[in-house]
Design a protein around this motif. Sequence first.
Motif, PDB file in Angstrom:
ATOM      1  N   ALA A   1       0.853  -1.190   0.000  1.00 53.57           N
ATOM      2  CA  ALA A   1       0.000   0.000   0.000  1.00 53.57           C
ATOM      3  C   ALA A   1       0.890   1.241   0.000  1.00 53.57           C
ATOM      4  CB  ALA A   1      -0.891  -0.004   1.230  1.00 53.57           C
TER       5      ALA A   1
ATOM      6  N   CYS B   1       2.467   3.239   3.326  1.00 53.54           N
ATOM      7  CA  CYS B   1       2.337   2.401   4.525  1.00 53.54           C
ATOM      8  C   CYS B   1       3.745   2.065   5.009  1.00 53.54           C
ATOM      9  CB  CYS B   1       1.559   1.119   4.237  1.00 53.54           C
ATOM     10  SG  CYS B   1       1.596  -0.013   5.643  1.00 53.54           S
TER      11      CYS B   1
ATOM     12  N   CYS C   1       4.526  -1.708   5.200  1.00 53.91           N
ATOM     13  CA  CYS C   1       4.787  -2.288   3.873  1.00 53.91           C
ATOM     14  C   CYS C   1       6.220  -1.955   3.458  1.00 53.91           C
ATOM     15  CB  CYS C   1       3.809  -1.748   2.833  1.00 53.91           C
ATOM     16  SG  CYS C   1       2.196  -2.520   2.841  1.00 53.91           S
TER      17      CYS C   1
ATOM     18  N   HIS D   1      -1.427  -1.051   9.393  1.00 53.75           N
ATOM     19  CA  HIS D   1      -1.017  -2.307   8.750  1.00 53.75           C
ATOM     20  C   HIS D   1      -1.013  -3.292   9.916  1.00 53.75           C
ATOM     21  CE1 HIS D   1       1.797  -4.608   5.831  1.00 53.75           C
ATOM     22  NE2 HIS D   1       1.635  -5.381   6.894  1.00 53.75           N
TER      23      HIS D   1
END
Length: 115
Positions: A2, A5, A8, A99
């Motif tokens: 994403a 993020c 991520c 997340h």
Amino acid sequence: MADDCIFCKIAEKAIPSTIVYEDELVVAFKDNNPQAPVHILLIPKKHISTVITLTHDDKELVGHMFLVAASLAREQQIAQDGFRLVTNCNQDGGQTVFHLHMHLLGGRSLTWPPG
Ligand code: AMP
Ligand code: ZN
């Protein structure tokens, strides 16, 4: 991954972290603002925002996360004395990074209830 993020980016090694475990499904790394002598964050590599957005397709992944957490607790020598696994959800739960992650906390006696 994403956009924007941070977890991520950690999973992709686009930003640095102290990774303590990695496999095809998950990454575990040290929290950069530790709340206990052992404070590890365990995340799926797949972007999932919160526990509320999990689907039945994620059943195996969630089970895997618990097993990895238990294995990390043994490896960090906190299994015997005890530890805590925490997943905060949304505002009242105190979630700040969207997340999905499990906090693995241990190495001291943890109080209850949490703040
Ligand atoms: P939560 O408040 O449950 O969403 O937890 C987010 C956690 O991520 C906090 O304990 C932060 O200290 C931790 N954190 C945020 N950014 C980083 C980072 N770049 N590396 C390691 N831990 C982080
Ligand atoms: Zn993400």
